[in-house]
Design an enzyme around this catalytic site. Structure first.
Site, PDB file in Angstrom:
ATOM      1  N   TYR A 126      -1.600  51.769  -2.005  1.00 20.31           N
ATOM      2  CA  TYR A 126      -2.916  51.248  -2.370  1.00 20.31           C
ATOM      3  C   TYR A 126      -3.280  51.646  -3.803  1.00 20.31           C
ATOM      4  O   TYR A 126      -3.639  50.803  -4.626  1.00 20.31           O
ATOM      5  CB  TYR A 126      -3.969  51.757  -1.390  1.00 20.31           C
ATOM      6  N   LYS A 130      -3.393  49.184  -7.229  1.00 24.28           N
ATOM      7  CA  LYS A 130      -4.637  49.119  -8.007  1.00 24.28           C
ATOM      8  C   LYS A 130      -4.359  49.486  -9.468  1.00 24.28           C
ATOM      9  O   LYS A 130      -4.889  48.855 -10.391  1.00 24.28           O
ATOM     10  CB  LYS A 130      -5.683  50.061  -7.419  1.00 24.28           C
TER      11      LYS A 130
END
Length: 235
Positions: A126, A130
C-alpha cells in the site's frame, strides 16, 4: 474568468466531501466516476466511465483547459481490487493516466490524495504504490502539485469492516489525544477541507500573476499534522 475543477474518486470517503466543497467554490465542476456522487448541484457535469481503461475516450468530450484545477481522490485496497496487480492499476496507473490527460489539456494545478508513509522503497504494498504514484505524477511537471498524506481516515466507508472498527475506536479516543501527534486520525471532511483550502490559496496567490509566464514546477506535500492544524476550528 470562469473557475473550473475536475475530479476522479468523487464517490470515496474523502471524495464525497470534496465534491460538495468544490461545487461551492468553482463555477463548473466536472465529475468522472462509475456512478453519480451523492451530492449533485447545478454546477456539476457528470461523466460516467464504466471502465477507467477508457478514461481517455471520456476525456475527449470534457471541457478541460488551463483554467481547470484537477483533483484525484481515487484509490482502493488490495482486498477490493483482488490482487497486487489490480491494486497497482487503480492506485497508480489510473491516477497517472488522469494526471497526464489533464496536463495534456493544459491543467497547471493538480491535487492528489495520497497516504501517510507513502514511500517507493516501503516493503508494504500500500505505502509503496502510494509512493510510486506520488513520484510518477511529480515527474510530469505540473506548475503546482499538492500531495495530501492523511493518517487513518474517520468516516463511514462501506465494504471495509476492519477499518470501520478502527474508526469507531479512534473516534472515541481521538478527542483525548493531542492533534500534534503525527498519527492522530483525521476525518475525511477535514482532509477535503485541506484540499479545498490549498486550491483557494493557490488561486489567490496566482490570480494577479502573468499566466503567460510558465512557473517552474513545484511540489508541496501536506502531512497529516499540517492538515489537522490548518482545518482546526478556532474557539
Amino acid at each position: 474568468m470562469q473557475r473550473k475543477a475536475i475530479i476522479i474518486g468523487a464517490t470515496g470517503l474523502v471524495g464525497q466531501h470534496l465534491v460538495k466543497q468544490l461545487s461551492e467554490l468553482y463555477d463548473k465542476l466536472i465529475v468522472i466516476a462509475r456512478r453519480p456522487p451523492r451530492y449533485i448541484n447545478a454546477s456539476m457535469h457528470f461523466y460516467q466511465v464504466n471502465d477507467f481503461d477508457n478514461l481517455s475516450e471520456v476525456f475527449a468530450s470534457v471541457g478541460v483547459d488551463k483554467t481547470t484545477d484537477a483533483f484525484s481522490c481515487l484509490g482502493t485496497t488490495k482486498k477490493q481490487a483482488g490482487s497486487d496487480e489490480a491494486f497497482h492499476k487503480v492506485d497508480h496507473d489510473y491516477n497517472v493516466c488522469f494526471a497526464q490527460l489533464c496536463l495534456d489539456k493544459g491543467v497547471e494545478n493538480f491535487f492528489l490524495l495520497s497516504s501517510m508513509n507513502a514511500d517507493v522503497d516501503s516493503r508494504f504494498l500500500y505505502n509503496r504504490v502510494k509512493g510510486e504514484t506520488e513520484h510518477s505524477i511529480s515527474a510530469l511537471g505540473f506548475t503546482e502539485l499538492v500531495i495530501f498524506r492523511p493518517s487513518l481516515l474517520l468516516g463511514k466507508h462501506k465494504g471495509r469492516p476492519l477499518e470501520s472498527i478502527s474508526q469507531t475506536v479512534f473516534g472515541l479516543i481521538s478527542p483525548l489525544v493531542s492533534e500534534s501527534l503525527p498519527l492522530h486520525p483525521i476525518s475525511a471532511k477535514r482532509v477535503a477541507n485541506a484540499m479545498t483550502m490549498s486550491a483557494q490559496e493557490i488561486y489567490e496567490r496566482r490570480k494577479f500573476s502573468d499566466y503567460h509566464t510558465k512557473d517552474a514546477p513545484k511540489t508541496t506535500i501536506i502531512e497529516n499534522k499540517a492538515m489537522l492544524s490548518m482545518t482546526r476550528v478556532k474557539s
